[in-house]
Motif scaffolding. Structure first.
Motif, PDB file in Angstrom:
ATOM      1  N   ASP A 146      12.739  -8.093  -4.380  1.00  0.00           N
ATOM      2  CA  ASP A 146      14.144  -6.857  -4.390  1.00  0.00           C
ATOM      3  C   ASP A 146      14.077  -5.396  -4.025  1.00  0.00           C
ATOM      4  OD1 ASP A 146      15.656  -9.001  -4.068  1.00  0.00           O
ATOM      5  OD2 ASP A 146      15.715  -9.058  -6.419  1.00  0.00           O
ATOM      6  N   TYR A 147      12.639  -5.319  -4.473  1.00  0.00           N
ATOM      7  CA  TYR A 147      12.357  -3.707  -4.584  1.00  0.00           C
ATOM      8  C   TYR A 147      12.643  -2.235  -2.849  1.00  0.00           C
ATOM      9  CZ  TYR A 147       9.419   0.873  -5.099  1.00  0.00           C
ATOM     10  OH  TYR A 147       9.214   1.867  -5.806  1.00  0.00           O
ATOM     11  N   VAL A 148      13.371  -1.414  -2.929  1.00  0.00           N
ATOM     12  CA  VAL A 148      13.453  -0.604  -1.924  1.00  0.00           C
ATOM     13  C   VAL A 148      13.259   0.672  -2.097  1.00  0.00           C
ATOM     14  CG1 VAL A 148      15.201   0.868  -0.219  1.00  0.00           C
ATOM     15  CG2 VAL A 148      15.642  -1.862  -1.543  1.00  0.00           C
ATOM     16  N   SER A 149      11.700   0.981  -1.226  1.00  0.00           N
ATOM     17  CA  SER A 149      11.085   2.161  -1.818  1.00  0.00           C
ATOM     18  C   SER A 149      11.071   2.868  -0.088  1.00  0.00           C
ATOM     19  CB  SER A 149       9.404   1.611  -1.995  1.00  0.00           C
ATOM     20  OG  SER A 149       9.400   1.312  -0.979  1.00  0.00           O
ATOM     21  N   GLU A 150       9.676   4.222  -0.292  1.00  0.00           N
ATOM     22  CA  GLU A 150       9.675   4.503   0.546  1.00  0.00           C
ATOM     23  C   GLU A 150       8.673   4.320   2.315  1.00  0.00           C
ATOM     24  OE1 GLU A 150       7.562   6.616  -1.758  1.00  0.00           O
ATOM     25  OE2 GLU A 150       9.413   5.673  -2.264  1.00  0.00           O
ATOM     26  N   SER A 151       8.967   4.464   2.909  1.00  0.00           N
ATOM     27  CA  SER A 151       7.970   3.367   4.144  1.00  0.00           C
ATOM     28  C   SER A 151       6.009   3.131   3.611  1.00  0.00           C
ATOM     29  CB  SER A 151       8.287   3.758   5.245  1.00  0.00           C
ATOM     30  OG  SER A 151       7.943   5.090   5.251  1.00  0.00           O
ATOM     31  N   ASN A 152       5.272   4.359   3.189  1.00  0.00           N
ATOM     32  CA  ASN A 152       4.584   4.426   3.053  1.00  0.00           C
ATOM     33  C   ASN A 152       4.112   4.055   1.337  1.00  0.00           C
ATOM     34  OD1 ASN A 152       5.516   6.623   1.629  1.00  0.00           O
ATOM     35  ND2 ASN A 152       3.680   8.146   2.526  1.00  0.00           N
ATOM     36  N   VAL A 153       4.926   3.428   0.792  1.00  0.00           N
ATOM     37  CA  VAL A 153       3.953   3.123  -0.563  1.00  0.00           C
ATOM     38  C   VAL A 153       3.075   2.376  -0.717  1.00  0.00           C
ATOM     39  CG1 VAL A 153       5.993   1.757  -1.068  1.00  0.00           C
ATOM     40  CG2 VAL A 153       5.313   2.624  -3.045  1.00  0.00           C
ATOM     41  N   VAL A 154       3.002   1.691   0.364  1.00  0.00           N
ATOM     42  CA  VAL A 154       2.009   0.401   0.152  1.00  0.00           C
ATOM     43  C   VAL A 154       0.081   1.117   0.794  1.00  0.00           C
ATOM     44  CG1 VAL A 154       0.555  -1.287   1.410  1.00  0.00           C
ATOM     45  CG2 VAL A 154       3.026  -1.354   0.056  1.00  0.00           C
ATOM     46  N   ASP A 155       0.691   2.300   1.643  1.00  0.00           N
ATOM     47  CA  ASP A 155      -0.508   2.932   2.050  1.00  0.00           C
ATOM     48  C   ASP A 155      -0.862   3.969   0.751  1.00  0.00           C
ATOM     49  OD1 ASP A 155      -0.376   1.936   5.077  1.00  0.00           O
ATOM     50  OD2 ASP A 155       1.638   3.125   5.311  1.00  0.00           O
ATOM     51  N   ARG A 156       0.275   5.093   0.666  1.00  0.00           N
ATOM     52  CA  ARG A 156      -0.700   5.673  -0.269  1.00  0.00           C
ATOM     53  C   ARG A 156      -1.506   5.149  -1.436  1.00  0.00           C
ATOM     54  NH1 ARG A 156       4.457   7.263  -1.798  1.00  0.00           N
ATOM     55  NH2 ARG A 156       4.642   6.375  -3.595  1.00  0.00           N
ATOM     56  N   HIS A 157      -0.595   3.891  -2.149  1.00  0.00           N
ATOM     57  CA  HIS A 157      -1.362   3.573  -3.459  1.00  0.00           C
ATOM     58  C   HIS A 157      -3.092   2.740  -2.596  1.00  0.00           C
ATOM     59  CE1 HIS A 157       2.577   3.403  -5.208  1.00  0.00           C
ATOM     60  NE2 HIS A 157       1.502   3.128  -6.295  1.00  0.00           N
ATOM     61  N   VAL A 158      -2.884   2.163  -1.603  1.00  0.00           N
ATOM     62  CA  VAL A 158      -4.344   2.006  -0.552  1.00  0.00           C
ATOM     63  C   VAL A 158      -5.301   3.206  -0.865  1.00  0.00           C
ATOM     64  CG1 VAL A 158      -5.463   1.105   1.323  1.00  0.00           C
ATOM     65  CG2 VAL A 158      -3.359  -0.445  -0.150  1.00  0.00           C
ATOM     66  N   ARG A 159      -4.532   4.336  -0.554  1.00  0.00           N
ATOM     67  CA  ARG A 159      -5.364   5.100  -0.086  1.00  0.00           C
ATOM     68  C   ARG A 159      -5.884   6.417  -1.396  1.00  0.00           C
ATOM     69  NH1 ARG A 159      -2.406   7.672   2.549  1.00  0.00           N
ATOM     70  NH2 ARG A 159      -0.635   8.947   0.989  1.00  0.00           N
ATOM     71  N   ASN A 160      -4.767   6.041  -2.769  1.00  0.00           N
ATOM     72  CA  ASN A 160      -5.413   6.745  -3.874  1.00  0.00           C
ATOM     73  C   ASN A 160      -6.521   5.881  -4.189  1.00  0.00           C
ATOM     74  OD1 ASN A 160      -3.753   8.644  -3.594  1.00  0.00           O
ATOM     75  ND2 ASN A 160      -2.044   7.510  -4.871  1.00  0.00           N
ATOM     76  N   LEU A 161      -6.297   3.917  -4.316  1.00  0.00           N
ATOM     77  CA  LEU A 161      -7.527   3.638  -4.825  1.00  0.00           C
ATOM     78  C   LEU A 161      -8.872   3.170  -4.027  1.00  0.00           C
ATOM     79  CD1 LEU A 161      -8.190   0.522  -6.685  1.00  0.00           C
ATOM     80  CD2 LEU A 161      -7.150  -0.551  -4.450  1.00  0.00           C
ATOM     81  N   ARG A 162      -8.562   4.190  -2.960  1.00  0.00           N
ATOM     82  CA  ARG A 162     -10.375   3.920  -2.287  1.00  0.00           C
ATOM     83  C   ARG A 162     -10.235   5.467  -2.471  1.00  0.00           C
ATOM     84  NH1 ARG A 162      -8.150   2.381   4.313  1.00  0.00           N
ATOM     85  NH2 ARG A 162      -8.858   0.817   4.184  1.00  0.00           N
ATOM     86  N   ALA A 163      -9.980   6.516  -2.692  1.00  0.00           N
ATOM     87  CA  ALA A 163     -10.382   7.624  -2.749  1.00  0.00           C
ATOM     88  C   ALA A 163     -11.176   7.118  -4.817  1.00  0.00           C
ATOM     89  CB  ALA A 163      -9.324   7.879  -3.683  1.00  0.00           C
ATOM     90  N   LYS A 164     -10.985   6.137  -5.127  1.00  0.00           N
ATOM     91  CA  LYS A 164     -11.493   6.141  -6.663  1.00  0.00           C
ATOM     92  C   LYS A 164     -12.580   5.574  -6.308  1.00  0.00           C
ATOM     93  CE  LYS A 164      -7.717   6.722  -9.840  1.00  0.00           C
ATOM     94  NZ  LYS A 164      -7.278   6.456 -11.212  1.00  0.00           N
ATOM     95  N   LEU A 165     -12.406   4.522  -5.114  1.00  0.00           N
ATOM     96  CA  LEU A 165     -13.615   4.104  -4.972  1.00  0.00           C
ATOM     97  C   LEU A 165     -15.137   4.170  -3.851  1.00  0.00           C
ATOM     98  CD1 LEU A 165     -11.895   0.373  -4.187  1.00  0.00           C
ATOM     99  CD2 LEU A 165     -13.255   0.602  -6.628  1.00  0.00           C
ATOM    100  N   GLN A 166     -14.671   5.374  -3.419  1.00  0.00           N
ATOM    101  CA  GLN A 166     -15.493   6.237  -2.710  1.00  0.00           C
ATOM    102  C   GLN A 166     -15.098   5.671  -1.747  1.00  0.00           C
ATOM    103  OE1 GLN A 166     -18.871   7.599  -4.272  1.00  0.00           O
ATOM    104  NE2 GLN A 166     -17.730   7.724  -6.731  1.00  0.00           N
ATOM    105  N   ASN A 167     -14.276   4.848  -0.549  1.00  0.00           N
ATOM    106  CA  ASN A 167     -14.006   3.960   0.200  1.00  0.00           C
ATOM    107  C   ASN A 167     -13.763   4.523   1.268  1.00  0.00           C
ATOM    108  OD1 ASN A 167     -13.436   0.961   0.361  1.00  0.00           O
ATOM    109  ND2 ASN A 167     -13.070   2.328   1.960  1.00  0.00           N
TER     110      ASN A 167
END
Length: 251
Positions: free
Chosen positions: A201-222
């Motif tokens: 039921d969560y309604v969010s901006e369209s890029n919320v998933v991509d933003r969190h994946v990007r943040n995780l990748r940055a920490k993983l140096q990915n």
């Protein structure tokens, strides 16, 4: 129904048996991956009929039950003819409805604890450990660190070691990593990630998933152009790579 209420005992090898009756395959995989931190053996059931069969023949030490797919009917069977008798198999209930009425109804039916979907892996692990240790009267071995390919994940401290680097994750980043790793080698769509981590039921901006994946990748140096752990599958979603990837490999 006598077989359903037989007292389970911990075997000599220390492995506790867990029945997982959950409809969504991705959630089942996250549960199984999380339980790798302890000495648990799991069996899956997609409905009440299959769960009843597992209870009767396998006598699990814990049942993780999705209340939204007939969990109340399974609880009635587990209670047996004497509704006032405590159930012999402890139950952790799951539900997508977080209201007080739903939770109270589950406790009245005899569950030991209840969690709302979505949940974090660390919360699931903590509640499972408490229930099984209380029920069995013994300590279940717990290893906070497990290895996923070239990554070592410390669920207790929310730390990830990648080679010589030690990274600290937020709770959401850790949940995202477990979600992707639970489907290692398979594509996980953005909608699946959104539903599993934020709820249907969560309604969010369209890029919320991509933003969190990007943040995780940055920490993983990915670097997404040369993925080591998380690859982008264009037009579909993401895929966890269980080991260091060849950057020239075709996705």
């Amino acid at each position: 129904m006598q077989a359903l209420t037989q007292e389970p005992t911990l075997p000599a090898d220390g492995e506790a048996r867990v029945l997982v009756m959950v409809e969504q395959p991705m959630i089942v995989e996250v549960i199984k991956l999380t339980l790798n931190h302890v000495v648990y053996v799991t069996r899956e059931a997609q409905d009440v009929s299959a769960a009843t069969a597992v209870l009767g023949e396998w006598h699990p030490h814990l049942a993780v039950i999705d209340m939204d797919i007939g969990g109340d009917h399974l609880l009635q069977q587990m209670a047996g003819p004497d509704a006032g008798r405590p159930m012999r198999t402890p139950v952790l209930a799951l539900t997508r409805r977080g209201d007080l009425r739903t939770k109270l109804a589950a406790f009245e039916q005899g569950v030991d604890d209840i969690m709302t979907i979505p949940f974090s892996p660390e919360e699931l692990l903590a509640r499972v450990l408490v229930i099984t240790r209380r029920a069995l009267g013994s300590s279940i071995p717990f290893n906070p660190v497990q290895k996923l390919g070239e990554l070592e994940i410390d669920i207790l401290h929310r730390q990830v070691r990648a080679g010589t680097s030690e990274l600290h994750l937020t709770g959401l980043e850790q949940s995202l990593l477990y979600l992707l790793a639970a489907r290692a080698g398979q594509v996980v769509t953005r909608d699946e990630i959104l539903d599993a981590l934020w709820g249907v039921d969560y309604v969010s901006e369209s890029n919320v998933v991509d933003r969190h994946v990007r943040n995780l990748r940055a920490k993983l140096q990915n670097d997404w152009r040369k993925p080591r752990f998380i690859a982008t599958v264009p037009g579909k979603g993401y895929r966890f790579i269980p080991t260091f990837a060849d950057p020239d490999r075709a996705l």
